[in-house]
Design a protein around this motif. Structure first.
Motif, PDB file in Angstrom:
ATOM      1  N   SER A   1       0.817  -1.217   0.000  1.00  0.00           N
ATOM      2  CA  SER A   1       0.000   0.000   0.000  1.00  0.00           C
ATOM      3  C   SER A   1       0.849   1.265   0.000  1.00  0.00           C
ATOM      4  O   SER A   1       0.376   2.344  -0.382  1.00  0.00           O
ATOM      5  CB  SER A   1      -0.942   0.014   1.207  1.00  0.00           C
TER       6      SER A   1
ATOM      7  N   ALA B   1       0.893   2.483  -3.470  1.00  0.00           N
ATOM      8  CA  ALA B   1      -0.397   2.595  -4.167  1.00  0.00           C
ATOM      9  C   ALA B   1      -1.031   3.969  -3.917  1.00  0.00           C
ATOM     10  O   ALA B   1      -0.709   4.656  -2.954  1.00  0.00           O
ATOM     11  CB  ALA B   1      -1.338   1.490  -3.696  1.00  0.00           C
TER      12      ALA B   1
ATOM     13  N   GLU C   1      -8.430   0.477  -0.851  1.00  0.00           N
ATOM     14  CA  GLU C   1      -8.975  -0.880  -0.863  1.00  0.00           C
ATOM     15  C   GLU C   1      -8.008  -1.891  -0.244  1.00  0.00           C
ATOM     16  O   GLU C   1      -8.435  -2.848   0.403  1.00  0.00           O
ATOM     17  CB  GLU C   1      -9.327  -1.280  -2.297  1.00  0.00           C
ATOM     18  N   ILE C   2      -6.701  -1.691  -0.434  1.00  0.00           N
ATOM     19  CA  ILE C   2      -5.737  -2.607   0.173  1.00  0.00           C
ATOM     20  C   ILE C   2      -5.839  -2.556   1.692  1.00  0.00           C
ATOM     21  O   ILE C   2      -5.946  -3.591   2.370  1.00  0.00           O
ATOM     22  CB  ILE C   2      -4.296  -2.269  -0.274  1.00  0.00           C
TER      23      ILE C   2
ATOM     24  N   ASN D   1      -8.045   4.732  -5.118  1.00  0.00           N
ATOM     25  CA  ASN D   1      -8.909   3.648  -4.651  1.00  0.00           C
ATOM     26  C   ASN D   1      -8.115   2.379  -4.316  1.00  0.00           C
ATOM     27  O   ASN D   1      -8.453   1.659  -3.378  1.00  0.00           O
ATOM     28  CB  ASN D   1      -9.968   3.325  -5.714  1.00  0.00           C
ATOM     29  N   THR D   2      -7.069   2.114  -5.094  1.00  0.00           N
ATOM     30  CA  THR D   2      -6.267   0.915  -4.842  1.00  0.00           C
ATOM     31  C   THR D   2      -5.650   0.975  -3.450  1.00  0.00           C
ATOM     32  O   THR D   2      -5.675  -0.004  -2.694  1.00  0.00           O
ATOM     33  CB  THR D   2      -5.148   0.776  -5.890  1.00  0.00           C
ATOM     34  N   HIS D   3      -5.113   2.121  -3.095  1.00  0.00           N
ATOM     35  CA  HIS D   3      -4.503   2.328  -1.787  1.00  0.00           C
ATOM     36  C   HIS D   3      -5.516   2.088  -0.674  1.00  0.00           C
ATOM     37  O   HIS D   3      -5.256   1.365   0.295  1.00  0.00           O
ATOM     38  CB  HIS D   3      -3.937   3.750  -1.710  1.00  0.00           C
TER      39      HIS D   3
END
Length: 230
Positions: A87, A90, A97-98, A93-95
């Motif tokens: 993370s 990232a 969501e992780i 959203n990816t950051h």
């Protein structure tokens, strides 16, 4: 995927010349700062403990439901630390969501506290122990076409005791060798040839390894502090 005690789980810190009088003051201040940093990290570790426990039970429930055997062996801390480290690189959203996938609510716990907690936890787990020998670590291998930011490399090293590498995945054999050499060195030779096959189209590999050995405890049968029942 076959798992065992000696197999890894693939997923993946200037001295100045000072006069003696000033040196003593600097060292004293440095000691106080180190104590404060350690206390902060330990407090952060306690904060993330409930989240890690919930994550462990959640993933165990899923694995147990899918398993066709009675025994399940996995390391929740290894999985969580690998993705928490991921993370760091990232965004958007990816950051989010992780970290949310690991059970963290960023409105209740600051991201910096999460990483400080993992830093203390991993440091503690990798300390020598007379009853348990445990080694765990992560490695990030990213295609050489991507540029790694210096702050990301520093955070991976300082917070997660790990490294990130640029690697040429087009040379699959050489890339596989670099990954396996890293894991073998990090596990003190306990884990060898972790990666068997590697696709040339790979752009990113996250590697996590863990090995441990419980040492025997010898107790003298004539010890006066032991109460024996016949």
């Amino acid at each position: 995927m076959a798992l065992s005690i000696t197999r890894g789980l693939l997923l993946l810190a200037a001295l100045c010349c000072l006069a003696p009088t000033s040196l003593a003051g600097v060292l004293q201040g440095h000691a106080v700062q180190e104590t404060d940093d350690t206390s902060h990290q330990e407090a952060a570790c306690h904060k993330i403990a409930p989240n890690l426990a919930n994550f462990a039970f959640s993933i165990y429930h899923k694995l147990a439901h899918q398993s066709n055997t009675s025994n399940i062996f996995f390391s929740p801390v290894s999985i969580a630390s690998a993705f928490a480290m991921l993370s760091l690189g990232a965004k958007g959203n990816t950051h989010t969501e992780i970290l949310e996938g690991l059970g963290f609510n960023l409105t209740e716990l600051a991201e910096a506290e999460i990483h400080k907690g993992f830093q203390h936890l991993l440091h503690t787990l990798n300390q020598p122990n007379h009853q348990l020998q445990l080694t765990t670590g992560n490695g990030l291998f990213i295609n050489e076409s991507a540029k790694l930011v210096d702050t990301f490399l520093e955070d991976v090293k300082n917070l997660y005791h790990s490294k990130a590498f640029s690697i040429n995945f087009r040379d699959a054999e050489e890339a596989k060798k670099k990954i396996n050499d890293y894991v073998e060195k990090g596990s003190h030779g306990k884990i060898v040839d972790l990666v068997k096959d590697l696709d040339q189209d790979t752009v990113f590999a996250l590697v996590n390894y863990i090995s441990f050995k419980v040492l025997p405890i010898y107790i003298c049968p004539n010890c006066p502090f032991l109460k024996r029942t016949i």
